[in-house]
Structure formats: structure tokens, C-alpha cells
Write an enzyme that holds these catalytic residues in place. Structure first.
Site, short mmCIF file in Angstrom:
data_model
loop_
_atom_site.label_atom_id
_atom_site.label_comp_id
_atom_site.label_asym_id
_atom_site.label_seq_id
_atom_site.Cartn_x
_atom_site.Cartn_y
_atom_site.Cartn_z
N SER A 54 0.79 -1.23 0.00
CA SER A 54 0.00 0.00 0.00
C SER A 54 0.82 1.28 0.00
O SER A 54 0.31 2.34 -0.33
CB SER A 54 -0.95 0.03 1.20
OG SER A 54 -0.23 0.03 2.41
N ASP A 345 -2.28 7.92 8.74
CA ASP A 345 -3.09 7.03 9.55
C ASP A 345 -2.13 6.22 10.42
O ASP A 345 -0.96 6.58 10.55
CB ASP A 345 -4.01 6.16 8.68
CG ASP A 345 -3.25 5.27 7.69
OD1 ASP A 345 -2.05 5.00 7.90
OD2 ASP A 345 -3.87 4.83 6.70
N HIS A 348 0.48 4.54 7.56
CA HIS A 348 1.05 5.18 6.38
C HIS A 348 1.45 6.63 6.63
O HIS A 348 0.71 7.37 7.29
CB HIS A 348 0.05 5.14 5.22
CG HIS A 348 -0.47 3.78 4.93
ND1 HIS A 348 -1.65 3.31 5.47
CD2 HIS A 348 0.04 2.77 4.19
CE1 HIS A 348 -1.86 2.07 5.06
NE2 HIS A 348 -0.84 1.71 4.30
#
Length: 370
Positions: A54, A345, A348
Site C-alpha cells: 500500500s 493514519d 502510512h
């Protein structure tokens, strides 16, 4: 149900969203100028091609059947003109975009699975990355996302598409002169091994890391076999200091988790050695190890030096555990000053976090690709 089982069930749920931990490069919002790096010997890079998790997924998970998606606000809070969720696991751009811009290729690196992509878009590169993936095939299976093997299959398909567009000779040039980035592995240690029982029943941490290195080596050899000759491999970040790991493993004071940090260090040492071995085995190929553990740790320990104020929490909600669908439109608090946070978050980084990492990691290693 005891506390450990409850924790495992919670982590398994979260692990299906992004399960990718951070590390990484740099980013700048689209309205800002991204300085193009100077390449040696007047070299040029036709395309940037990215594999991984991600950190570098620019939206592929939007188009597969997984809950590991972030195509909703507040993700994309600072993307473009603002409040444009694209499936990127950040408030703005990802390292994939920044690398492409730094190399003068294009401002945004699109996800390969975007159905709106035109043949010409493919010629300058795409991201095949899928949030929640890892070196361990089980990691991707748990999250229902694209494994590295799946991503390589998509790359084979990609090669055929550009060959249909520009012919065999130009395709060979594009494939051989492009820069490839591989960024994954955090989910394997932080989730599949550390917070679930599946692999711990089979491996101790040393042998699991050896298994990860074997998977990484096989991937890199396959990528070489498909024509790649300029390959950057990103090591693991200081995993135990990510907000989510602090919350789950760091005790009442949310300290950095020694286990994850030790495991990341072991992995990075072996990965670096393996890349040295690949350089000798394939001397015509540029394999570049991109070390991010210490740069990120330095940012956390010396935050004010880099303009940050908050290092142990994400910008979204409490900052302790929100990630993926747990960070959403209904989340009661989103920080207004994202640039003062290293993390967007609980997994990340923010754009600004990526930007600082880029200046330390990417810029100084560019010459090693040529």
C-alpha cells in the site's frame, strides 16, 4: 475470550485493509513543484514500474474484491485540489508518483488496473502494487489482494500491451531502461508473523526472514528474466515505531516495539547481502538497495529538525489504530495540520513524511541506477 484472542481477531480484521506498513520515500502535493533530479551521463528513463504494497499502490485495490481499499474520504484530503480520494493510502500522493516526477517521467503514476488507462499511458509506466500484500504469499491471501506473483502476471500482460502499441524493438528498450521499484515486506512481519499464529507455528523469526528473502530473490530473478535491468529494492522501515504497532505491541506507554524493529533489522541485513550477491550474478543489471530504517528513525527521534511535531500518532482520528475503513468520513477528528504529522493514519506516512524521506533516500541513490 481472552485478551490475546481478542487482539488477534481485531488485528486480523485490520490486516485485511491495508496491512502495509510504512517505510518509504517522498511526496509533494500535486500543486507543488517537484524538482527533477539530474541523471548521470544524460541518461533518460522511459518509464517507472512499481511493485509492492500500500505504500506504492496508487489505486489498484479499487478494482479487486477486497476490503483493503481507501477510495473514500478523508484519504486524498490533500490530493490535487483537495478532497479527492483515489485509492492511495495517504492524504495525497504516494512514493510511486513522486519517483516518477523526480525522474521527469510524469506527475502521477497510474494503477495498472484502472480501466480508463489508454495505451499511451502504459508507455511511461504504472504501479502494479496492491495494498495488503507481502513477500509471503499467505499475506496477500489473508488480505484478498494481488500477490507478487499476481503482480508479475500483470506485468507480463503489460509487456504484451505495449508491444502491440509500439512494436518489439521499442518495447525491449522501454523494458530494459525503465526504473523498477519493489516496496513490500512490512505486512509479513508486522501482521502475518507477529500478530497471527499461522507462520509462528512453522517458523521462528530467523527462519521466517530466510523464507521472505527467498521469496524476494525469486521475484527479483523473475523480474530480471522479464527484461528489467534497473531495479531498486526498498528495505523495511522501523516497523515497531509505526503508530499501530505502538498501540498493539508497545504497552501502556505505547513505546516502539523491539520485536518488530529487531526483525526489520535482521531482514534488511539479509536483503542487502542478497542484493550484493545478485549484483555479482547479474553484473549487467543495476540492483539498488534503498535503506529507509535509519532515515525514518532519525525523523522520529529528531522530529523538530524536519519540521514535524507529532511522531507517534496518525492524523486520522485518535491516531492510534485508524487505518483503511477505520479511517472514514465519520471519523470524528482529522487533524488540520497534516504537514506537522509524520503519519497520516496508523500505518502510512503523510505527504510531508514521504517528502522528507525522499530527500534522504531517493535523491542520493539515483546515480546507482545507471
Amino acid at each position: 475470550m481472552d485478551h490475546r484472542n481478542m487482539k488477534f481477531l481485531f488485528v486480523k480484521l485490520v490486516s485485511q485493509l491495508s496491512l502495509v506498513i510504512l517505510w518509504s520515500f517522498a511526496t509533494v502535493i500535486t500543486s507543488q513543484h517537484v524538482s527533477v533530479v539530474s541523471l548521470p551521463n544524460n541518461e533518460s528513463v522511459p518509464a517507472v514500474i512499481v511493485f509492492g504494497d500500500s505504500i506504492v499502490d496508487t489505486g489498484n485495490n479499487n478494482y479487486i474484491n477486497t476490503i483493503a481499499k481507501v477510495n473514500f474520504l478523508p484519504y486524498g484530503k490533500d490530493f490535487g485540489g483537495g478532497n479527492q480520494p483515489t485509492g492511495r493510502f495517504s492524504n495525497g500522493l504516494t512514493p510511486s508518483d513522486i519517483i516518477a516526477a523526480k525522474l521527469g517521467v510524469k506527475k502521477l503514476l497510474p494503477p495498472y488496473l484502472d480501466p480508463k488507462l489508454q495505451p499511451q499511458d502504459l508507455l511511461t509506466g504504472v504501479s502494479f502494487a496492491s495494498g495488503g500484500s507481502g513477500y509471503d504469499p499467505l499475506t496477500s491471501k489473508i488480505a484478498s489482494v494481488l500477490s507478487l506473483s499476481d503482480q508479475l502476471d500483470k506485468f507480463r500482460e503489460y509487456k504484451n500491451k505495449i508491444k502491440e502499441t509500439v512494436g518489439g524493438n521499442r518495447t525491449t528498450t522501454i523494458i530494459s531502461k525503465s526504473i523498477y521499484i519493489l516496496c513490500t515486506g512490512s505486512n509479513d512481519i508486522a501482521n502475518t508473523y507477529s500478530l497471527s499464529p499461522f507462520r509462528r507455528l512453522q517458523y521462528d523469526i530467523q527462519s521466517y526472514i530466510d523464507f521472505m528473502i527467498k521469496q524476494a530473490t525469486n521475484f527479483l530473478k523473475e523480474l530480471y528474466g522479464l527484461g528489467a535491468r534497473r531495479i531498486g529494492v526498498i528495505g523495511l522501515p522501523v516497523l515497531g515505531c509505526v503508530p499501530f504497532q505502538r498501540t498493539i505491541q508497545g504497552g501502556i506507554h505505547r513505546e516502539c516495539s523491539d520485536f518488530e524493529n529487531h526483525a526489520a533489522t535482521l531482514f534488511n541485513n539479509k536483503l542487502s547481502s542478497q542484493i550484493d550477491a545478485l549484483k555479482k550474478q547479474f553484473p549487467e543489471t543495476k540492483f539498488v538497495y534503498l535503506e529507509i530504517y535509519n532515515p525514518l528513525l532519525n525523523m522520529i527521534q529528531n522530529a523538530t529538525k524536519y519540521g514535524f511535531e507529532v511522531t507517534d500518532k496518525g492524523c486520522c482520528g485518535t491516531g492510534d489504530f485508524e487505518v483503511g475503513f477505520l479511517c472514514n468520513r465519520l471519523t470524528p477528528h482529522i487533524c488540520s495540520n497534516t504537514s506537522s504529522y509524520i503519519f497520516w493514519d496508523s500505518f502510512h506516512p503523510t505527504e510531508e513524511g514521504y517528502k522528507v524521506l525522499c530527500s534522504q533516500v531517493l535523491d542520493k541513490n539515483i546515480k546507482d541506477f545507471f
